[in-house]
Design a protein around this motif. Structure first.
Motif, PDB file in Angstrom:
ATOM      1  N   LEU A  99       0.839  -1.195   0.000  1.00 55.84           N
ATOM      2  CA  LEU A  99       0.000   0.000   0.000  1.00 55.84           C
ATOM      3  C   LEU A  99       0.874   1.246   0.000  1.00 55.84           C
ATOM      4  O   LEU A  99       2.046   1.202   0.379  1.00 55.84           O
ATOM      5  N   ASP A 100       0.286   2.371  -0.397  1.00 52.02           N
ATOM      6  CA  ASP A 100       1.040   3.621  -0.466  1.00 52.02           C
ATOM      7  C   ASP A 100       1.084   4.319   0.905  1.00 52.02           C
ATOM      8  O   ASP A 100       0.586   3.779   1.901  1.00 52.02           O
ATOM      9  N   SER A 103      -2.345   5.289   2.647  1.00 53.45           N
ATOM     10  CA  SER A 103      -3.038   4.082   3.105  1.00 53.45           C
ATOM     11  C   SER A 103      -2.412   3.542   4.372  1.00 53.45           C
ATOM     12  O   SER A 103      -3.105   3.049   5.265  1.00 53.45           O
ATOM     13  N   LEU A 107      -4.106   3.425   7.993  1.00 55.15           N
ATOM     14  CA  LEU A 107      -4.552   2.030   8.063  1.00 55.15           C
ATOM     15  C   LEU A 107      -5.325   1.765   9.361  1.00 55.15           C
ATOM     16  O   LEU A 107      -4.841   2.037  10.450  1.00 55.15           O
ATOM     17  N   GLU A 110      -9.255   4.813   8.571  1.00 54.94           N
ATOM     18  CA  GLU A 110      -9.390   5.544   7.316  1.00 54.94           C
ATOM     19  C   GLU A 110     -10.433   6.649   7.395  1.00 54.94           C
ATOM     20  O   GLU A 110     -11.424   6.535   8.116  1.00 54.94           O
TER      21      GLU A 110
END
Ligand SMILES: Nc1ncnc2c1ncn2[C@@H]1O[C@H](COP(=O)(O)OP(=O)(O)O)[C@@H](O)[C@H]1O
Ligand SMILES: [Mg+2]
Lengths: 261, 335
Positions: A99-100, A103, A107, A110
């Motif tokens: 994930l970037d 994200s 995590l 969100e």
């Protein structure tokens, strides 16, 4: 004493963790006042990480009590500890590799357009913008935050992990060897973040092997040896020699050649 | 100048990674068109391809989600067969079609949930073990309830789900033969829903996070086990939908339904660019993977090439697809 007037944010009584026959942590009594920054030091295998894992709900203690923010707590999962206000940066870099950056920073918490529980629609835009703010606040430079973690250097990864925990309002931040894998410049960056946490009055527990760093950053040092807490000294009233003696259990003459300095 | 060639090749890797699959599809379409200019691009043949891949595309989508979590589901073929048998039996028992239509998805969902609960509650060392077990169990149960013989005779309403035709007379004029198969509409609807689910919702993000690093997901406060149960349940549900489509296409439930189709599903997912080790892959890629396998089968059938060549080709494409992934990891964007 000053710390007695302050509210106790974290306290453990007789905290114990055994893995089969291995007594990784035994009968640990630990206290942390609100706003206080402390370090946990000790040789490899002394039980430092084990202690952290009990406090953050990653594992369930064999026995003992944990009080957080005035309440007896019984964290079953890291989610419980997080909900209570404990943010942790783990030693094994707990990041989702594919994930970037936004994200990872968000995590498990969100930003969404409206609340449909786990089925809520993600507000990627908001998370992108807030991530840039969070990273700016901590002075971390990552050229492109849309690339995934497995394409980043160890330092960048650690910085993301730390801004992740520092970026959210929390009552306690715990870092397990936050600079162990970092270069000089990146280490400075992390130390800067820790100082800003101090200014904001956020209490911190940091595990470190770097005694220079410990003396520079925290006011109290807890020493672990072979699964037990063998000492707690104020930084202003001790020196490297005493800490090394506590770590190794050897009274004198270790000093300079020890790897901890 | 080996050095120079090398760097050019390395520079191309990200593009191959991103667009390679589309390129592959374009090349296949072109080649098939050149080889079979009259037949291949006919309305009839193209709709045929979509009808053929319709039920497999459901299995592949479910298996894809499971693989994203770094798991595997070997039982989807058996879930499909058991769901199909349950549908056939409830139909034979005279239940109204409104009930019968729910049977296959419901049975699939329950089977998937059994997989998910087994993996998490029984703490199986790997989903491979649990779903290998249920691969045998579900097919065995399917044969037990049916007596091991085909069961036919479904209501028209049931058949029209997998076999229906949406006539395009309004477009092509009265009496035109062109139509859109209902199974294509189902594929599109299901794939769009799951694309949204995986890309736009919290759970979707968590599914990818779990595959990348389950420890990180857990530390972030995500209930990993609950998500895994959901993913396997959805996978079973999709296999049930696949059974419903297949019921329409074949008009009967038969003991060999879906035999070895779990392997086709895995192959499609891998060809579509998903990482077998979890965390990476796209819904569009899965569809491309299913489509490529469908094209291959269709094209080779049109040319009367032996089914054995299909096996050789599909196997080669799997290995090639993964080899590109290996190269990407080695030289790609990693610094
Ligand atoms: N999951 C585990 N299972 C068995 N033994 C463990 C486990 N985790 C840690 N230990 C053991 O517990 C002791 C303390 O480990 P740890 O807390 O990681 O030490 P530190 O972080 O101080 O280096 C070590 O002897 C280690 O081998
Ligand atoms: Mg440790």
């Amino acid at each position: 004493m000053n710390s007695e007037e302050k509210k106790i944010i974290l306290k453990t009584e007789g905290l114990t963790k055994h893995y089969g026959g291995v007594k990784a942590l035994h009968d640990a009594d630990f206290t942390l006042a609100d706003g206080e920054h402390v370090a946990i030091v000790g040789d490899n295998g002394a039980g430092k990480s084990t202690f952290i894992r009990q406090v953050t709900g990653v594992e369930i203690p064999t026995s003992g009590k944990i009080y957080f923010d005035g309440n007896l707590v019984n964290f079953k999962t890291p989610a419980d500890a997080k909900k209570a206000g404990i943010e942790a940066v783990y030693q094994n870099l707990a990041l989702a590799d594919d994930l970037d950056v936004p994200s990872n920073i968000f995590l498990g918490q969100e930003e969404t357009y409206f609340n449909l529980g786990p089925f809520s629609f993600l507000n990627e835009n908001k998370m992108f913008k807030q991530s840039i703010d969070v990273l700016a606040k901590t002075g971390i430079k990552i050229p492109d935050i849309k690339i995934t973690m497995n394409n980043m250097s160890g330092g960048q990864r650690q910085c993301v992990a730390i801004s992740r925990s520092a970026g959210f309002a929390s009552k306690l931040i715990i870092m397990d060897e936050p600079t162990a894998a970092l270069g000089v410049q990146e280490t400075k960056q992390v130390e800067k973040i820790i100082r800003s946490l101090k200014e904001n009055g956020v209490p911190l527990i940091m595990i470190s092997h770097n005694l220079r760093q410990v003396f520079n950053l925290v006011e109290k040092i807890w020493v672990f040896r072979q699964g037990q807490i063998v000492g707690c000294v104020e930084t202003s009233k001790t020196d490297g020699n005493e800490i090394v003696s506590l770590i190794t259990g050897v009274k004198q003459g270790v000093g300079e050649e020890a790897s901890f300095i | 100048m080996e050095q120079k060639d090398d760097t050019l090749f390395i520079k191309l890797i990200p593009y191959i990674d991103k667009y390679g699959i589309l390129l592959l599809i374009a090349i296949m379409l072109l080649v098939l068109h050149l080889l079979q200019p009259d037949v291949f691009f006919s309305w009839r043949n193209i709709t045929n391809i979509f009808k053929q891949i319709s039920w497999q595309s459901m299995l592949a989508l479910g298996v894809f989600m499971v693989i994203v979590t770094a798991g595997i589901d070997l039982s989807v073929g058996s879930i499909l067969m058991l769901s199909l048998m349950a549908l056939a039996i409830s139909s034979r028992a005279g239940l109204p079609w409104q009930i019968v239509v729910l049977v296959a998805p419901a049975v699939g969902l329950v089977c998937g949930m059994i997989n998910g609960l087994g993996i998490t509650i029984l703490r199986m060392p790997h989903p491979f073990i649990m779903t290998l077990g249920t691969l045998y169990i579900f097919r065995g149960v399917g044969n037990l309830i049916s007596g091991g013989v085909p069961i036919g005779g479904f209501a028209n309403q049931i058949r029209s789900i997998g076999n229906g035709k949406i006539k395009l007379e309004w477009l092509y004029g009265e009496g035109a033969a062109q139509y859109i198969p209902s199974s294509l509409i189902i594929i599109i609807i299901i794939y769009v829903i799951f694309w949204i689910f995986l890309n736009q919702t919290k759970i979707g993000k968590w599914i990818y996070a779990i595959g990348g690093n389950p420890g990180a997901a857990r530390a972030a406060g995500i209930n990993v086990n609950r998500i895994l149960v959901l993913v396997y349940t959805l996978c079973g549900f999709l296999a049930g939908i696949g059974a419903l489509i297949l019921a329409g296409r074949t008009g009967s439930a038969y003991p060999n339904a879906g035999l070895q189709s779990e392997l086709d599903a895995i192959a499609a997912v891998i060809i579509g660019g998903a990482s077998f080790f979890g965390g990476r892959g796209t819904v569009l890629g899965v569809f491309a993977g299913v489509f490529i396998m469908g094209l291959l089968r269709n094209g080779l059938n049109l040319m009367n090439v032996s089914v054995f060549w299909q096996q050789v080709l599909i196997g080669s494409i799997i290995i090639l697809a993964v080899y590109i992934d290996v190269l990407r990891r080695q030289f790609g964007t990693r610094k």
